[in-house]
Write a protein that holds these residues in place. Structure first.
Motif, mmCIF file in Angstrom:
data_model
loop_
_atom_site.group_PDB
_atom_site.id
_atom_site.type_symbol
_atom_site.label_atom_id
_atom_site.label_comp_id
_atom_site.label_asym_id
_atom_site.label_seq_id
_atom_site.Cartn_x
_atom_site.Cartn_y
_atom_site.Cartn_z
ATOM 1 N N CYS A 16 3.246 6.553 -0.386
ATOM 2 C CA CYS A 16 3.746 7.103 -1.638
ATOM 3 C C CYS A 16 5.367 7.105 -1.607
ATOM 4 N N HIS A 17 6.007 7.023 -0.521
ATOM 5 C CA HIS A 17 7.480 6.898 -0.430
ATOM 6 C C HIS A 17 8.151 5.556 -0.784
ATOM 7 N N TYR A 18 7.100 4.435 -0.398
ATOM 8 C CA TYR A 18 7.734 3.260 -0.573
ATOM 9 C C TYR A 18 7.000 2.208 -1.459
ATOM 10 N N ALA A 19 6.009 2.698 -1.885
ATOM 11 C CA ALA A 19 5.171 1.859 -2.637
ATOM 12 C C ALA A 19 4.631 0.611 -2.024
ATOM 13 N N LEU A 20 4.415 0.771 -0.875
ATOM 14 C CA LEU A 20 3.781 -0.356 0.104
ATOM 15 C C LEU A 20 2.376 -0.948 -0.040
ATOM 16 N N ARG A 21 2.175 -2.295 -0.173
ATOM 17 C CA ARG A 21 0.736 -2.701 -0.048
ATOM 18 C C ARG A 21 0.022 -2.066 1.001
ATOM 19 N N ARG A 22 -1.435 -2.193 0.977
ATOM 20 C CA ARG A 22 -2.215 -1.590 1.973
ATOM 21 C C ARG A 22 -1.966 -2.629 3.290
ATOM 22 N N GLY A 23 -2.066 -3.760 3.106
ATOM 23 C CA GLY A 23 -1.624 -4.444 4.254
ATOM 24 C C GLY A 23 -0.270 -4.471 5.113
ATOM 25 N N GLU A 24 0.716 -4.135 3.992
ATOM 26 C CA GLU A 24 2.258 -3.862 4.464
ATOM 27 C C GLU A 24 2.298 -2.675 5.373
ATOM 28 N N VAL A 25 1.657 -1.547 4.895
ATOM 29 C CA VAL A 25 1.632 -0.267 5.754
ATOM 30 C C VAL A 25 1.042 -0.347 7.029
ATOM 31 N N LEU A 26 -0.187 -0.993 6.926
ATOM 32 C CA LEU A 26 -0.861 -1.380 8.337
ATOM 33 C C LEU A 26 -0.488 -2.301 9.128
ATOM 34 N N GLY A 27 0.480 -3.162 8.739
ATOM 35 C CA GLY A 27 1.245 -4.260 9.485
ATOM 36 C C GLY A 27 2.442 -3.637 10.069
ATOM 37 N N LEU A 28 2.943 -2.373 9.641
ATOM 38 C CA LEU A 28 4.178 -1.920 10.100
ATOM 39 C C LEU A 28 4.229 -1.852 11.386
ATOM 40 N N GLN A 29 5.343 -2.069 12.066
ATOM 41 C CA GLN A 29 5.309 -1.825 13.745
ATOM 42 C C GLN A 29 6.736 -1.135 13.854
ATOM 43 N N TRP A 30 6.556 -0.483 15.082
ATOM 44 C CA TRP A 30 7.854 0.382 15.541
ATOM 45 C C TRP A 30 9.029 -0.571 15.658
#
Length: 154
Positions: A16-30
């Motif tokens: 909701c903040h960054y308009a990320l794709r589903r795979g992008e948000v799940l692929g985000l790493q620290w």
């Protein structure tokens, strides 16, 4: 508000903040969250192939991007990181150690399908319009456009 306290609160908040794709948000790493520079680098995506879930590069080269982290997201992610660290201690040897931002309490990463299905269930439970997960991305882009942000920037 409908996702607050649910397992999918973090990915929905980030989308909701960054308009990320589903795979992008799940692929985000620290390792891609820089608290010093207050940036988030999007450079990976999570996909499913059969029963295996794996990471790959983003959809297109232009999908790789560095996003600014405002104070709200900065605080939110700091708190979430601490929560994950506490869960690691709580679960001990059974905690699945990885670098993903969006995980179950025991460290296991979400599958893309789970995120979509859980999103649909929350919409239905709260009598919200039946939209696709990807429509979050479109809604954020529309909101930015209506706020006067240049289309090329969006």
């Amino acid at each position: 508000q409908s996702v607050k306290g649910t397992p999918i609160e973090v990915p929905i908040t980030l989308c909701c903040h960054y308009a990320l794709r589903r795979g992008e948000v799940l692929g985000l790493q620290w390792k891609n969250v820089d608290f010093n520079k207050r940036t988030i680098t999007i450079c990976n995506s999570v996909v499913r192939a059969g029963k295996a879930i794996f990471q790959e590069s983003t959809k297109t080269l232009s999908s790789n991007r560095i996003l600014p982290m405002d104070g709200e997201i900065y605080s939110y992610l700091k708190l979430h990181k601490k929560h994950q660290e506490n869960n690691c201690d709580l679960f001990g040897n059974t905690y699945t150690k990885n670098d993903f931002v969006c995980t179950w309490d025991d460290g296991r990463p979400f599958s893309p399908e789970y995120l979509s299905h859980a999103f649909k269930r929350i919409l239905k439970k709260n009598n919200l319009p039946n939209i696709r997960f990807h429509d979050i991305r479109h809604s954020v882009a529309t909101g930015l456009l209506n706020s006067g942000i240049d289309l090329k920037v969006i």
